[in-house]
Design an enzyme around this catalytic site. Structure first.
Site, PDB file in Angstrom:
ATOM      1  N   LYS A  58       0.797  -1.154  -0.018  1.00  0.00           N
ATOM      2  CA  LYS A  58       0.068   0.023   0.042  1.00  0.00           C
ATOM      3  C   LYS A  58       0.727   1.227  -0.132  1.00  0.00           C
ATOM      4  O   LYS A  58       0.473   2.154  -0.424  1.00  0.00           O
ATOM      5  CB  LYS A  58      -0.867   0.025   1.055  1.00  0.00           C
ATOM      6  CG  LYS A  58      -2.177  -1.021   1.015  1.00  0.00           C
ATOM      7  CD  LYS A  58      -3.083  -0.549   0.105  1.00  0.00           C
ATOM      8  CE  LYS A  58      -4.435  -1.198   0.077  1.00  0.00           C
ATOM      9  NZ  LYS A  58      -5.396  -0.898  -0.835  1.00  0.00           N
TER      10      LYS A  58
ATOM     11  N   SER B  69       0.456  -9.836  -0.818  1.00  0.00           N
ATOM     12  CA  SER B  69      -0.010  -8.602  -0.491  1.00  0.00           C
ATOM     13  C   SER B  69       0.398  -7.987   0.690  1.00  0.00           C
ATOM     14  O   SER B  69       1.014  -6.733   0.667  1.00  0.00           O
ATOM     15  CB  SER B  69      -1.429  -8.006  -0.876  1.00  0.00           C
ATOM     16  OG  SER B  69      -2.224  -8.774   0.003  1.00  0.00           O
TER      17      SER B  69
END
Length: 406
Positions: free
Chosen positions: A57, A307
């Site tokens: 992110k 992720s």
């Protein structure tokens, strides 16, 4: 739709990479022998769980915030997130010297809240989902003038996340399939933009948690369709509606969207812990879950994106136990024995001889189905797998113990 009409293009991703130089670290690509044997060809894990702030992110958050005007930066930023985007925005804001407010769902994991605060952001707990927290973040932006940093629905966010795709192609030039977890679609759209522009022959597959899967219905309808409800341990991809910007990209460039169940996610997380020695959150493990569920559907060499690794230790403990149960590593049963001294010791001796590890023992002395001279013993056992479970049950029955499932 010609590629030039897409909202995000390869030059956008390449420009984001220049901007992120020295800010993010190129994450390693780890070879997985166990998954390679399953698939029948090379499988690599793209370890964004080892990225700064624990997930990919920071790539999109920094790209978006760094491109704000000086006037916008002076007003500060606001975001909504279950944890990973929160930390990415908080870290990016700190690096750029901005004020940041982050709205998080009331049930957000405490370690993610503390980490976000540790990067200097002001955290407000609001709503029960990311979508509800996002409503509050929008209201905050309107009331204060702070700039909303959307978790996935902005061209800069998608471009920043797409830098993962550039690294994949450099680290694994012969890749044939890239598997990406997806919630709102920012990471999937970004990676697809980079990969399909440079290697149009590579297959890009998105994976969602089955109980929070907005993409299949949205793609079928031709536009984002919100879910009425969600329920998944993969909070990082529990997004009720795909973003408009990612949707335009995913619709054109992504080959397939698959879904996986909670059992598969827990087994994948356990596999990554045991075999790859990697701590990965449930959202980050869904790609591996899809690979384990149907290995023949992915042409190798395969790259699976992990992720993020920001998992609540309490959730990790529950998922480990659940994953072991799903993999047949736990066995729960009840056995009736005579209520006299030595009965329990004899039962435990049989289990020890069968190599079953006893985790819990419970005595039930009263019940309509029990005679006055009987006791029911509930057992939680650790085993080596389904075959060992069957062997333990066969051994107990051969010794004359009446066994029922717990």
């Amino acid at each position: 739709m010609p590629p030039t009409t897409l909202p995000v293009t390869l030059p956008d991703v390449e420009a984001a990479r220049e901007l992120l130089t020295g800010v993010v670290r190129p994450t390693p690509l780890e070879y997985s022998r166990a998954l390679a044997e399953l698939v029948g060809g090379p499988v690599h894990l793209k370890c964004e769980n080892l990225q700064r702030a624990g997930s990919f992110k920071i790539r999109g958050a920094y790209t978006r915030i760094a491109r704000l005007s000086e006037q916008e930066k002076a007003r500060g930023v606001v975001a909504a997130s279950a944890g990973n985007h929160a930390q990415g925005v908080a870290l990016a804001a700190r690096l750029l010297g901005l004020r940041a407010t982050v709205y998080m769902p009331v049930g957000a994991a405490l370690p993610k809240i503390r980490a976000t605060e540790g990067y200097g952001a002001h955290v407000v707990l609001q709503g029960s989902t990311v979508d509800e927290a996002l409503v509050s973040a929008r209201e905050h932006a309107e009331a204060t003038g702070a700039v909303l940093i959307h978790p996935f629905d902005h061209v800069d966010i998608v471009a920043g996340q797409g830098t993962v795709g550039l690294e994949i192609l450099e680290e694994c030039p012969d890749v044939r399939t890239v598997v990406v977890c997806t919630g709102g679609g920012g990471l999937l759209a970004g990676i697809a933009t980079a990969v399909r522009a440079l290697r149009p022959d590579v297959r890009v597959v998105g994976v969602q948690a089955g109980q929070a899967a907005a993409w299949p219905a949205s793609l079928a309808a031709g536009h984002p369709v919100p879910l009425e409800r969600m329920s998944t341990m993969a909070d990082g991809i529990a997004v009720g509606r795909p973003g408009d910007v990612p949707f335009a990209v995913v619709r054109e460039l992504v080959d397939d969207i698959r879904t996986v169940g909670e059992e598969a996610i827990s087994q994948a997380l356990l596999h990554l812990l045991e075999r790859a020695k990697l701590v990965v959150e449930p959202a980050g493990a869904v790609g591996v879950a899809a690979l384990m569920a149907e290995p023949g559907a992915f042409e190798p060499p395969v790259v699976v994106v992990l992720s993020g690794g920001n998992i609540d230790p309490l959730l990790l403990l529950r998922v480990i136990r659940h994953g072991m149960a799903s993999a047949g590593r736990y066995l729960s049963l009840r056995v009736r024995v005579a209520d006299r001294p030595g009965s329990l010791a004899g039962l435990l001796a049989v289990l020890a001889d069968a190599d079953a590890n006893v985790l819990e023992v419970e005595h039930v002395r009263t019940g309509a189905a029990l005679s006055v001279d009987e006791v029911e013993i509930g057992l939680q056992l650790e085993t080596r797998g389904p075959e060992h479970c069957d062997a333990v049950l066969d051994r107990l029955r051969s010794e004359g113990y009446p066994v029922t499932s717990a």
